[in-house]
Design an enzyme around this catalytic site. Sequence first.
Site, PDB file in Angstrom:
ATOM      1  N   ASN A 150     -89.866  65.091-101.818  1.00 35.08           N
ATOM      2  CA  ASN A 150     -88.618  65.055-101.054  1.00 35.08           C
ATOM      3  C   ASN A 150     -88.603  63.940-100.007  1.00 35.08           C
ATOM      4  O   ASN A 150     -87.595  63.750 -99.329  1.00 35.08           O
ATOM      5  CB  ASN A 150     -88.426  66.413-100.364  1.00 35.08           C
ATOM      6  CG  ASN A 150     -87.149  66.513 -99.576  1.00 35.08           C
ATOM      7  OD1 ASN A 150     -86.046  66.438-100.122  1.00 35.08           O
ATOM      8  ND2 ASN A 150     -87.273  66.654 -98.259  1.00 35.08           N
ATOM      9  N   SER A 207     -80.693  61.242-105.820  1.00 35.45           N
ATOM     10  CA  SER A 207     -79.398  61.167-105.156  1.00 35.45           C
ATOM     11  C   SER A 207     -78.332  60.712-106.143  1.00 35.45           C
ATOM     12  O   SER A 207     -78.633  60.040-107.136  1.00 35.45           O
ATOM     13  CB  SER A 207     -79.482  60.174-103.993  1.00 35.45           C
ATOM     14  OG  SER A 207     -78.207  59.894-103.447  1.00 35.45           O
ATOM     15  N   TYR A 226     -81.502  51.470-100.860  1.00 41.25           N
ATOM     16  CA  TYR A 226     -81.651  52.906-101.106  1.00 41.25           C
ATOM     17  C   TYR A 226     -81.172  53.242-102.512  1.00 41.25           C
ATOM     18  O   TYR A 226     -81.853  53.949-103.269  1.00 41.25           O
ATOM     19  CB  TYR A 226     -80.866  53.693-100.065  1.00 41.25           C
ATOM     20  CG  TYR A 226     -80.991  55.192-100.195  1.00 41.25           C
ATOM     21  CD1 TYR A 226     -82.137  55.844 -99.785  1.00 41.25           C
ATOM     22  CD2 TYR A 226     -79.949  55.959-100.726  1.00 41.25           C
ATOM     23  CE1 TYR A 226     -82.262  57.232 -99.897  1.00 41.25           C
ATOM     24  CE2 TYR A 226     -80.054  57.330-100.835  1.00 41.25           C
ATOM     25  CZ  TYR A 226     -81.214  57.963-100.425  1.00 41.25           C
ATOM     26  OH  TYR A 226     -81.330  59.331-100.547  1.00 41.25           O
ATOM     27  N   LYS A 254     -83.417  54.709-105.761  1.00 48.93           N
ATOM     28  CA  LYS A 254     -83.066  55.963-106.436  1.00 48.93           C
ATOM     29  C   LYS A 254     -82.745  55.730-107.915  1.00 48.93           C
ATOM     30  O   LYS A 254     -83.015  56.594-108.757  1.00 48.93           O
ATOM     31  CB  LYS A 254     -81.881  56.623-105.725  1.00 48.93           C
ATOM     32  CG  LYS A 254     -82.214  57.140-104.323  1.00 48.93           C
ATOM     33  CD  LYS A 254     -83.319  58.178-104.340  1.00 48.93           C
ATOM     34  CE  LYS A 254     -83.575  58.769-102.956  1.00 48.93           C
ATOM     35  NZ  LYS A 254     -84.638  59.789-102.955  1.00 48.93           N
ATOM     36  N   GLY A 287     -75.861  64.808-103.180  1.00 53.90           N
ATOM     37  CA  GLY A 287     -74.870  63.968-102.534  1.00 53.90           C
ATOM     38  C   GLY A 287     -75.078  63.994-101.034  1.00 53.90           C
ATOM     39  O   GLY A 287     -76.204  64.115-100.543  1.00 53.90           O
ATOM     40  N   LEU A 288     -73.993  63.876-100.284  1.00 54.30           N
ATOM     41  CA  LEU A 288     -74.076  63.919 -98.826  1.00 54.30           C
ATOM     42  C   LEU A 288     -74.402  65.340 -98.384  1.00 54.30           C
ATOM     43  O   LEU A 288     -73.630  66.267 -98.629  1.00 54.30           O
ATOM     44  CB  LEU A 288     -72.753  63.463 -98.207  1.00 54.30           C
ATOM     45  CG  LEU A 288     -72.659  63.552 -96.673  1.00 54.30           C
ATOM     46  CD1 LEU A 288     -73.731  62.716 -95.997  1.00 54.30           C
ATOM     47  CD2 LEU A 288     -71.262  63.139 -96.208  1.00 54.30           C
ATOM     48  N   ILE A 289     -75.552  65.516 -97.765  1.00 60.28           N
ATOM     49  CA  ILE A 289     -75.959  66.808 -97.221  1.00 60.28           C
ATOM     50  C   ILE A 289     -75.887  66.707 -95.702  1.00 60.28           C
ATOM     51  O   ILE A 289     -76.478  65.804 -95.107  1.00 60.28           O
ATOM     52  CB  ILE A 289     -77.390  67.192 -97.665  1.00 60.28           C
ATOM     53  CG1 ILE A 289     -77.521  67.086 -99.196  1.00 60.28           C
ATOM     54  CG2 ILE A 289     -77.728  68.596 -97.174  1.00 60.28           C
ATOM     55  CD1 ILE A 289     -76.592  67.986 -99.976  1.00 60.28           C
TER      56      ILE A 289
END
Length: 330
Positions: free
Chosen positions: A119, A174, A188, A192, A221-223
Amino acid sequence: MVSMKNLVGAVAICVISVLMYKNLSSTVSEIPRGTVILICGASSGIGEELAYQAAEKGAYLVLVARSEDKLLRVQEQALKKGAAAVEVISYDFSNVVGSSIVVNKTVERFGKLDYLVLNHAAFPLGPFLANQYMQEPSYIDRIFKVNFFSMIEIALHGLPHLEASSGHLFVTSSTFGEVPINYAMSLYCASKHALNGFFYSLQQELLAKKSPVSLTIGALGLIWTPDMESLWKDDSIPVDLIAGTMERAAKEMLDSYTTRPRTLTYPAFPNNFMRASWYFNPWYQESAVAQGDQDGYEAGLAKWEKKIEVARERRFSQGYSEVSSEQPSV
């Protein structure tokens, strides 16, 4: 205008994506008490929340991150929440060759490994062409060491132990690994994409050799973690519509140990919508630029400089290697 063919295609891809990527099981078995879980990237955000939820199930935990102080705080809370035992390891994943130590220490302490969660990640921010430091090969290499090469190394050393326990491997990727959502996150996104390419191929090889190890790639996605909130709180983002919660993301990851989907997409609707837009909207690139730079490229640069400063202050994207004072570290 978008043609009817493209519109039908977009709807179709959304339906197919839900069927392919989302775990539709309404019944999720509880993770067994005493499960040994190694979480890399456990000092904050989703990893921290995952540690707490696993602790409530009576798991044995090994938590890894750079900051020992943060890890000790998470360790204390996890023990209060019911973890059978909690070990912490402070480690910098830019040191790829030595990263297998986290697997070795887990097995030495608890005798086995059931669930390996990769993670950890560096989160570089900023337009690539506007930031010279991002173009340096040493900087790019550092990002990929953390986000890609270290994950391969840990997975490689973890697989024999997961084979022995018929265990599970979870790789936090992601939607950015499928869709270029914003040009200011190019490195980024690149890391990924590499992660997806390798681990989906590994997933095939595990199936080919009939391995008892299962592998889930998390297409997150956006967390709305505290770090993400600090970055995007001043933007006009419909959080309730497009963002997922930290608690739900961690629950989906914990449930993956028993449900073992090949891909976990969360939050499902916005991620599948972005997939559909990318493949079927011929003007996706123009619309993405327009959303990100409503006042033009130069104004966008100023906006990203502010976000880089927030990231530097919170230290959620720095510390993986020594860098000069002129450039933000990752």
